[in-house]
Design a protein around this motif. Structure first.
Motif, PDB file in Angstrom:
ATOM      1  N   ASP A 138     -13.258  32.854  28.758  1.00  0.00           N
ATOM      2  CA  ASP A 138     -12.586  33.299  29.983  1.00  0.00           C
ATOM      3  C   ASP A 138     -13.261  34.575  30.486  1.00  0.00           C
ATOM      4  O   ASP A 138     -13.576  35.475  29.704  1.00  0.00           O
ATOM      5  N   LYS A 139     -13.476  34.642  31.792  1.00  0.00           N
ATOM      6  CA  LYS A 139     -14.130  35.810  32.384  1.00  0.00           C
ATOM      7  C   LYS A 139     -13.122  36.958  32.525  1.00  0.00           C
ATOM      8  O   LYS A 139     -11.953  36.742  32.838  1.00  0.00           O
ATOM      9  N   VAL A 140     -13.634  38.179  32.310  1.00  0.00           N
ATOM     10  CA  VAL A 140     -12.816  39.384  32.430  1.00  0.00           C
ATOM     11  C   VAL A 140     -13.451  40.280  33.484  1.00  0.00           C
ATOM     12  O   VAL A 140     -14.651  40.547  33.445  1.00  0.00           O
ATOM     13  N   VAL A 141     -12.622  40.726  34.457  1.00  0.00           N
ATOM     14  CA  VAL A 141     -13.082  41.619  35.525  1.00  0.00           C
ATOM     15  C   VAL A 141     -12.107  42.783  35.624  1.00  0.00           C
ATOM     16  O   VAL A 141     -11.015  42.738  35.058  1.00  0.00           O
ATOM     17  N   THR A 142     -12.492  43.831  36.370  1.00  0.00           N
ATOM     18  CA  THR A 142     -11.568  44.964  36.525  1.00  0.00           C
ATOM     19  C   THR A 142     -10.376  44.535  37.372  1.00  0.00           C
ATOM     20  O   THR A 142     -10.506  43.730  38.296  1.00  0.00           O
ATOM     21  N   GLY A 143      -9.211  45.098  37.034  1.00  0.00           N
ATOM     22  CA  GLY A 143      -7.969  44.700  37.681  1.00  0.00           C
ATOM     23  C   GLY A 143      -7.566  45.544  38.875  1.00  0.00           C
ATOM     24  O   GLY A 143      -6.771  45.122  39.708  1.00  0.00           O
ATOM     25  N   GLY A 144      -8.095  46.776  38.950  1.00  0.00           N
ATOM     26  CA  GLY A 144      -7.796  47.629  40.105  1.00  0.00           C
ATOM     27  C   GLY A 144      -6.448  48.322  40.070  1.00  0.00           C
ATOM     28  O   GLY A 144      -6.040  48.934  41.041  1.00  0.00           O
ATOM     29  N   LEU A 145      -5.734  48.228  38.940  1.00  0.00           N
ATOM     30  CA  LEU A 145      -4.434  48.894  38.842  1.00  0.00           C
ATOM     31  C   LEU A 145      -4.626  50.283  38.233  1.00  0.00           C
ATOM     32  O   LEU A 145      -5.603  50.521  37.531  1.00  0.00           O
ATOM     33  N   GLY A 146      -3.694  51.182  38.502  1.00  0.00           N
ATOM     34  CA  GLY A 146      -3.780  52.516  37.908  1.00  0.00           C
ATOM     35  C   GLY A 146      -4.808  53.387  38.606  1.00  0.00           C
ATOM     36  O   GLY A 146      -5.113  53.206  39.777  1.00  0.00           O
ATOM     37  N   ASN A 147      -5.364  54.331  37.854  1.00  0.00           N
ATOM     38  CA  ASN A 147      -6.274  55.324  38.417  1.00  0.00           C
ATOM     39  C   ASN A 147      -7.572  54.714  38.938  1.00  0.00           C
ATOM     40  O   ASN A 147      -8.096  55.119  39.962  1.00  0.00           O
ATOM     41  N   PHE A 148      -8.101  53.717  38.213  1.00  0.00           N
ATOM     42  CA  PHE A 148      -9.397  53.131  38.589  1.00  0.00           C
ATOM     43  C   PHE A 148      -9.154  51.884  39.430  1.00  0.00           C
ATOM     44  O   PHE A 148      -8.784  50.841  38.927  1.00  0.00           O
ATOM     45  N   ASN A 149      -9.359  52.003  40.764  1.00  0.00           N
ATOM     46  CA  ASN A 149      -8.861  50.974  41.668  1.00  0.00           C
ATOM     47  C   ASN A 149      -9.908  49.976  42.168  1.00  0.00           C
ATOM     48  O   ASN A 149      -9.606  49.154  43.013  1.00  0.00           O
ATOM     49  N   ALA A 150     -11.142  50.045  41.663  1.00  0.00           N
ATOM     50  CA  ALA A 150     -12.142  49.049  42.085  1.00  0.00           C
ATOM     51  C   ALA A 150     -11.853  47.736  41.355  1.00  0.00           C
ATOM     52  O   ALA A 150     -11.722  47.715  40.139  1.00  0.00           O
ATOM     53  N   THR A 151     -11.732  46.652  42.123  1.00  0.00           N
ATOM     54  CA  THR A 151     -11.358  45.359  41.533  1.00  0.00           C
ATOM     55  C   THR A 151     -12.563  44.438  41.372  1.00  0.00           C
ATOM     56  O   THR A 151     -13.578  44.593  42.046  1.00  0.00           O
ATOM     57  N   ASP A 152     -12.401  43.465  40.489  1.00  0.00           N
ATOM     58  CA  ASP A 152     -13.329  42.344  40.327  1.00  0.00           C
ATOM     59  C   ASP A 152     -14.756  42.710  39.906  1.00  0.00           C
ATOM     60  O   ASP A 152     -15.685  41.953  40.146  1.00  0.00           O
ATOM     61  N   ILE A 153     -14.927  43.871  39.266  1.00  0.00           N
ATOM     62  CA  ILE A 153     -16.232  44.197  38.681  1.00  0.00           C
ATOM     63  C   ILE A 153     -16.319  43.430  37.358  1.00  0.00           C
ATOM     64  O   ILE A 153     -15.405  43.516  36.537  1.00  0.00           O
ATOM     65  N   PRO A 154     -17.386  42.660  37.127  1.00  0.00           N
ATOM     66  CA  PRO A 154     -17.489  41.922  35.867  1.00  0.00           C
ATOM     67  C   PRO A 154     -17.444  42.863  34.660  1.00  0.00           C
ATOM     68  O   PRO A 154     -18.117  43.892  34.653  1.00  0.00           O
ATOM     69  N   VAL A 155     -16.632  42.516  33.674  1.00  0.00           N
ATOM     70  CA  VAL A 155     -16.532  43.303  32.442  1.00  0.00           C
ATOM     71  C   VAL A 155     -17.175  42.529  31.298  1.00  0.00           C
ATOM     72  O   VAL A 155     -17.977  43.057  30.538  1.00  0.00           O
ATOM     73  N   GLY A 156     -16.825  41.252  31.166  1.00  0.00           N
ATOM     74  CA  GLY A 156     -17.386  40.444  30.088  1.00  0.00           C
ATOM     75  C   GLY A 156     -16.649  39.137  29.954  1.00  0.00           C
ATOM     76  O   GLY A 156     -16.021  38.677  30.905  1.00  0.00           O
ATOM     77  N   GLU A 157     -16.735  38.559  28.745  1.00  0.00           N
ATOM     78  CA  GLU A 157     -15.971  37.333  28.530  1.00  0.00           C
ATOM     79  C   GLU A 157     -15.297  37.351  27.171  1.00  0.00           C
ATOM     80  O   GLU A 157     -15.760  37.980  26.227  1.00  0.00           O
ATOM     81  N   VAL A 158     -14.164  36.663  27.115  1.00  0.00           N
ATOM     82  CA  VAL A 158     -13.329  36.636  25.917  1.00  0.00           C
ATOM     83  C   VAL A 158     -14.080  35.939  24.780  1.00  0.00           C
ATOM     84  O   VAL A 158     -14.633  34.855  24.971  1.00  0.00           O
ATOM     85  N   THR A 159     -14.122  36.589  23.615  1.00  0.00           N
ATOM     86  CA  THR A 159     -14.700  35.931  22.434  1.00  0.00           C
ATOM     87  C   THR A 159     -13.585  35.344  21.584  1.00  0.00           C
ATOM     88  O   THR A 159     -13.697  34.265  21.060  1.00  0.00           O
ATOM     89  N   HIS A 160     -12.480  36.087  21.442  1.00  0.00           N
ATOM     90  CA  HIS A 160     -11.299  35.519  20.782  1.00  0.00           C
ATOM     91  C   HIS A 160     -10.062  36.353  21.086  1.00  0.00           C
ATOM     92  O   HIS A 160     -10.142  37.501  21.482  1.00  0.00           O
ATOM     93  N   SER A 161      -8.921  35.706  20.903  1.00  0.00           N
ATOM     94  CA  SER A 161      -7.639  36.330  21.184  1.00  0.00           C
ATOM     95  C   SER A 161      -6.821  36.292  19.896  1.00  0.00           C
ATOM     96  O   SER A 161      -6.686  35.239  19.280  1.00  0.00           O
TER      97      SER A 161
END
Length: 190
Positions: A138-161
Motif C-alpha cells: 500500500d502506498k503512503v503519502v503525506t496527509g496534510g493534517l497538523g503542522n505540516f500541511n503539504a499533502t500527497d508527497i510520496p513517503v513510501g510503501e507498507v512492508t508489514h502491519s
C-alpha cells in the motif's frame, strides 16, 4: 584522471537529483516550494539532520516538509535567516508528528509517523484513524493534517502491519536520504 572521474560522477549524481526535483515540483500539492542545496551534514548526525542554504529570507517556515529523490525525506526543524536545519525521517528520535495517509484500494487510512527503526531501516506509523485493512505494498503519502500541511508527497510503501492491538505499520521509504545534494521545501502558508 581519477579526480576528474570523481568530479564527473558527483556532477552526474547531482544532475540526477535535480532532474528528480524538477519532476517532483510539478506534482507537489503545495503553494510554496523552495529549492535549496545541502550545505552542511556532519558524520556524527548523518541520519538525524542536515542544513540547507535557504531560510526565512527565502520564505522557509517551520511548517514545511522536505523532499528529495522523489519523496519525503524530513521536515523543517529550525529556520535561520539564510539557512534551515532539516530533521530527517531516518532520525530514530524523530518526534515531529507528520501525518500520513495510507492508500488501500479506494480507501484512505490516516496515521502519524512515530519513529524510525534503524535496524530494519523502516519508518514506523501508528495512531491510525481506522481499523480498516492495510496490505503490503500500500502506498503512503503525506496527509496534510497538523503542522505540516503539504499533502500527497510520496513517503513510501507498507512492508508489514503489526497486530490490531498496537496497530503499528512499517514503511519502506521511497527516497534515500543518505546522499543528498539538493532538496525542496514544500508547504502551504497558513
Amino acid at each position: 584522471m581519477e579526480k576528474e572521474k570523481n568530479e564527473a560522477d558527483r556532477l552526474k549524481e547531482e544532475n540526477e537529483q535535480l532532474r528528480q526535483l524538477l519532476d517532483m515540483k510539478s506534482k507537489l500539492n503545495a503553494t510554496q516550494v523552495i529549492a535549496a542545496d545541502v550545505i552542511m551534514r556532519t558524520p556524527a548526525a548523518w541520519k538525524q539532520e542536515l542544513t540547507v542554504n535557504a531560510g526565512s529570507k527565502q520564505g522557509v517556515t517551520t511548517s514545511m516538509l522536505v523532499v528529495s529523490g522523489g519523496g519525503l525525506i524530513g521536515s523543517v526543524e529550525k529556520v535561520e535567516d539564510n539557512s534551515t536545519v532539516v530533521n530527517l525521517l531516518t532520525n530514530a528520535e524523530n518526534t515531529e508528528k507528520i501525518s500520513v495517509k495510507i492508500q488501500h484500494g479506494s480507501s484512505s487510512i490516516y496515521g502519524i509517523i512515530i519513529g524510525y527503526d534503524k535496524e530494519k531501516e523502516l519508518l514506523k506509523i501508528s495512531q491510525l484513524n481506522s481499523s480498516g485493512d492495510i496490505s503490503q505494498g500500500d502506498k503512503v503519502v503525506t496527509g496534510g493534517l497538523g503542522n505540516f500541511n503539504a499533502t500527497d508527497i510520496p513517503v513510501g510503501e507498507v512492508t508489514h502491519s503489526n497486530d490490531y492491538l498496537t496497530r503499528e505499520v512499517m514503511v519502506k521509504l521511497h527516497a534515500d536520504p543518505m546522499n543528498l545534494k539538493v532538496v525542496e521545501l514544500a508547504g502551504n502558508p497558513s
